[in-house]
Enzyme design. Structure first.
Site, PDB file in Angstrom:
ATOM      1  N   GLU A 118      -5.586 -24.900  -5.123  1.00 45.09           N
ATOM      2  CA  GLU A 118      -6.640 -25.519  -4.327  1.00 45.09           C
ATOM      3  C   GLU A 118      -6.280 -26.948  -3.924  1.00 45.09           C
ATOM      4  O   GLU A 118      -6.413 -27.316  -2.757  1.00 45.09           O
ATOM      5  CB  GLU A 118      -7.952 -25.540  -5.120  1.00 45.09           C
ATOM      6  CG  GLU A 118      -9.073 -26.260  -4.392  1.00 45.09           C
ATOM      7  CD  GLU A 118      -9.858 -27.201  -5.284  1.00 45.09           C
ATOM      8  OE1 GLU A 118      -9.560 -27.267  -6.493  1.00 45.09           O
ATOM      9  OE2 GLU A 118     -10.733 -27.880  -4.781  1.00 45.09           O
ATOM     10  N   GLU A 119      -5.860 -27.746  -4.911  1.00 42.85           N
ATOM     11  CA  GLU A 119      -5.787 -29.193  -4.668  1.00 42.85           C
ATOM     12  C   GLU A 119      -4.473 -29.644  -4.046  1.00 42.85           C
ATOM     13  O   GLU A 119      -4.090 -30.796  -4.199  1.00 42.85           O
ATOM     14  CB  GLU A 119      -6.048 -29.953  -5.971  1.00 42.85           C
ATOM     15  CG  GLU A 119      -7.452 -29.715  -6.458  1.00 42.85           C
ATOM     16  CD  GLU A 119      -8.070 -30.917  -7.132  1.00 42.85           C
ATOM     17  OE1 GLU A 119      -7.604 -32.033  -6.901  1.00 42.85           O
ATOM     18  OE2 GLU A 119      -9.016 -30.724  -7.893  1.00 42.85           O
ATOM     19  N   HIS A 133     -10.152 -35.797 -13.022  1.00 44.76           N
ATOM     20  CA  HIS A 133      -8.713 -35.980 -12.825  1.00 44.76           C
ATOM     21  C   HIS A 133      -8.097 -36.854 -13.913  1.00 44.76           C
ATOM     22  O   HIS A 133      -7.033 -37.428 -13.719  1.00 44.76           O
ATOM     23  CB  HIS A 133      -8.395 -36.531 -11.434  1.00 44.76           C
ATOM     24  CG  HIS A 133      -8.879 -35.640 -10.336  1.00 44.76           C
ATOM     25  ND1 HIS A 133      -9.258 -36.085  -9.100  1.00 44.76           N
ATOM     26  CD2 HIS A 133      -9.076 -34.295 -10.300  1.00 44.76           C
ATOM     27  CE1 HIS A 133      -9.649 -35.061  -8.349  1.00 44.76           C
ATOM     28  NE2 HIS A 133      -9.560 -33.966  -9.065  1.00 44.76           N
TER      29      HIS A 133
HETATM   30 ZN   LIG Z   1     -10.001 -32.064  -8.569  1.00 43.23          ZN
END
Ligand SMILES: [Zn+2]
Length: 205
Positions: free
Chosen positions: A59-60, A171
């Site tokens: 995703e990131e 994060h």
């Molecule tokens: Zn994230």
């Protein structure tokens, strides 16, 4: 070791008082928990629609899709809901006028904006209201920074919603979420699934 080998900080998961948990990678392993917990809730009272839970990768790395786009293409759902985390803003130094008021333990955050189908969004809000699930609204006029961006443009376009769980210290190796919020998000997904059937129309009027 060679250049490009992945590594992680070895931080253990810790359960804290007030139903909070701290762990690395809650973004976005908690999404897999929420989706599976929603399926478990649906086992008790079955929906009138086929429901798929998908754990995606990649995703990131730019929200171009990765696993979300290939899954959405393969499953071809009438509607999809991305489950992710979102930054808490309940700590000093955050401008709530700019980033909204997102509290740890405040319930799921429902995004609306260009990636989000208005009908799916209204179903989510109606479900939260009907089931007394606290929630926060978030405006996402451009990209959402989640798999929703990849899903809504998959195939010929898929009606997509976004349910996010407040996450503090995102994060970092010590991300914090509320277990209450995880359960609320799962309840919301299950409630949404129960509200739709195979004739559901997600075209905005
Ligand atoms: Zn994230």
């Amino acid at each position: 070791m060679r250049v490009g080998d992945p590594a992680v900080l070895a931080a253990e998961a810790v359960e804290l008082p007030n139903t909070c948990i701290v762990s690395r990678s809650l973004d976005n392993r908690m999404g897999a928990f929420v989706a599976l917990e929603a399926l478990r809730l649906l086992k008790r009272s079955k929906p009138n629609a086929a429901v798929y839970a998908v754990a995606t990768t990649q995703e990131e790395i730019g929200w171009r899709g990765g696993g979300a786009k290939t899954s959405a293409t393969g499953i071809d759902p009438a509607a999809a809901i991305a489950v992710d985390v979102t930054h808490c803003t309940d700590h000093p130094g955050v401008d709530k006028n700019e980033y909204g008021d997102v509290k740890l333990g405040g319930g799921p955050v429902l995004s609306r904006g260009s990636s989000v189908n208005p009908v799916v969004f209204e179903h989510l809000v109606d479900t939260a209201e009907a089931e007394n699930i606290p929630y926060t609204l978030a405006a996402a006029p451009r990209d959402t920074g989640t798999d929703a961006d990849a899903i809504y443009t998959a195939r010929q376009g898929i009606a997509t919603g976004l349910v996010s769980v407040p996450n503090r210290y995102m994060h970092s190796p010590n991300e914090m979420v509320s277990l209450d919020d995880l359960e609320r998000a799962a309840k919301l997904l299950a409630g949404f699934a129960r509200r739709v059937n195979h004739q559901a129309d997600f075209i905005p009027t």
